[in-house]
Design a protein around this motif. Structure first.
Motif: not given
Length: 323
Positions: A122-132, A90-103
Motif C-alpha cells: 500500500s505504500d512506497n515499498r511497491m516502488d522498491d519492488d520495481l527497482g529490484r 486513492q485520491r479519486q476513490g476508484y478503489a478502497r485500500d488498493p494494494q499493488i503487486m508488481f511482477g
C-alpha cells in the motif's frame, strides 16, 4: 504485507536523490544482476493481500509485465507514472485500500530470470519492488513468452481477504505483446516455483481457474514488436474476450489500469474517468477512451441481461468482466 500509505513526497524525494547521485531507479538490474532478487523469488512463495485496521477493505491489484525484447522499457514507464496511478486510485476513490503487486515475465525456456513476483503493498515499498527487478530483455524470439507460468502463480500462490472474506475478485493486468505457451509445464513449475504437478496444465484450463479469483486483463501496447499482430490479439481475445485491450500509447498504461479498476468498482463511468484524467493534466484521454470503449460496451450488454433486482459483483470466466 500491505501496510502503510503511499506518499508522493517520499517518491519525489527518492527521485531527486537518484538524480543528484546519478543512481538508477532500477539499480539492481543496471548493476548487472542476472539472478532474481530474493524478495521477488517465486520459489516456495505465497503473496498475500490482507485487511487491517489501517486498510479494512483491501483491493488487490497485480500488474505483471513482459520484460523481454521490446517490452523491456515497460517497467521504467510504470515507475515514472506511479504517482498518477496511485493518485487516481486513492485520491479519486476508484478503489478502497488498493494494494499493488508488481511482477515481471520472461521466457522459462531460455531466460535466466523468467518470473519475478513482488509483494502486495500500500505504500512506497511497491516502488522498491520495481527497482529490484532484473530487466533481462531476453526471450526466445518465437513470439511466445511464459505468461502461463505467471498465471499459474497468481491462481495458486496468492491469497486475498477480498476474495476470502467478501467474495470479490482482485484485478490482474498482464502487459505484453506475444502469445503464451500452450500450457503450464510441470518441470518449469517444479524448477521455478517448487510445486510438484502430476501433469502439465493446458492454457485454457489455467485461464478458467485464474479468472475465478482474478478479474484478468491483457494489455497490448503500441511500440512493442507484435503490437499490430492480429495473431497475438486473436489469441488473447479467444482467452479473455474484451479484456484483451490494445493501447495506442504505452504512456497511457497507468491511466488505463486506473480507469479499468474504477469502472470495475463502479466508482465511475468512462466519461467521469476521462474528465478526471483531463483535470489531472493527462494527455492520454484519447488513448484510454479508445482502449476502454469495448469494456464499457461489454458491461452495458451484461447489465442489460441482468434481472432488475441483481446487484453486486458478477465474477464469471472468459471475457466478461465483473460489474
Amino acid at each position: 504485507m500491505g501496510s502503510g500509505v503511499w506518499s508522493t513526497d517520499v517518491y519525489d524525494a527518492a527521485k531527486k536523490y537518484r538524480r543528484a547521485t546519478g543512481k538508477s531507479a532500477f539499480s539492481y538490474s543496471d548493476s548487472g544482476a542476472r539472478k532474481v532478487h530474493p524478495s521477488l523469488d517465486p520459489r516456495d512463495a505465497m503473496r498475500e493481500s490482507r485487511d487491517s485496521t489501517e486498510h479494512p477493505q483491501s483491493t488487490p491489484i497485480a500488474v505483471l509485465f513482459d520484460v523481454t525484447g521490446s517490452m523491456g522499457h515497460v517497467p521504467r514507464t510504470l515507475q515514472n507514472k506511479l504517482p498518477q496511478l496511485l493518485g487516481l486510485l486513492q485520491r479519486q476513490g476508484y478503489a478502497r485500500d488498493p494494494q499493488i503487486m508488481f511482477g515481471a515475465i520472461g521466457d522459462a525456456t531460455c531466460d535466466r530470470v523468467p518470473l519475478q513476483v513482488g509483494q502486495f503493498e500500500s505504500d512506497n515499498r511497491m516502488d522498491d519492488d520495481l527497482g529490484r527487478m532484473v530487466l533481462e530483455g531476453g526471450g526466445g524470439g518465437q513470439m511466445q513468452e511464459s505468461y502461463e507460468l505467471a498465471m499459474y502463480f497468481m491462481a495458486r500462490h496468492t491469497a486475498t481477504d477480498s476474495w476470502d472474506k467478501r467474495g470479490r475478485r482482485g484485478y490482474l493486468f498482464i502487459i505484453g505483446d506475444e502469445l503464451a505457451y500452450a500450457g503450464v509445464k510441470r518441470r518449469e513449475v517444479a524448477k521455478l516455483i517448487g510445486d510438484d504437478l502430476g501433469e502439465d496444465v493446458p492454457i485454457r484450463r489455467m485461464v478458467d481457474e485464474l479468472v475465478q479469483r482474478w478479474d484478468t486483463y491483457y494489455l497490448l501496447p503500441a511500440g512493442s514488436h507484435y503490437a499490430r499482430n492480429s495473431k497475438v490479439l486473436d489469441f488473447w481475445r479467444d482467452l479473455l474476450g474484451q479484456n484483451a485491450v490494445t493501447l495506442d500509447d504505452l504512456d497511457a498504461v497507468c491511466e488505463t489500469i486506473a480507469l479499468t479498476i474504477g469502472l470495475g468498482e463502479q466508482a465511475i463511468d468512462l466519461e467521469e474517468g476521462l474528465r478526471d484524467l483531463e483535470r489531472a493534466g493527462s494527455t492520454a484521454t484519447g488513448t484510454v477512451s479508445k482502449a476502454l470503449a469495448p469494456l464499457r460496451a461489454g458491461r452495458q450488454a451484461v447489465v442489460s441481461t441482468l434481472p432488475p433486482a441483481s446487484t453486486g459483483a458478477a465474477p464469471t470466466s472468459g471475457g466478461v468482466t465483473r460489474l
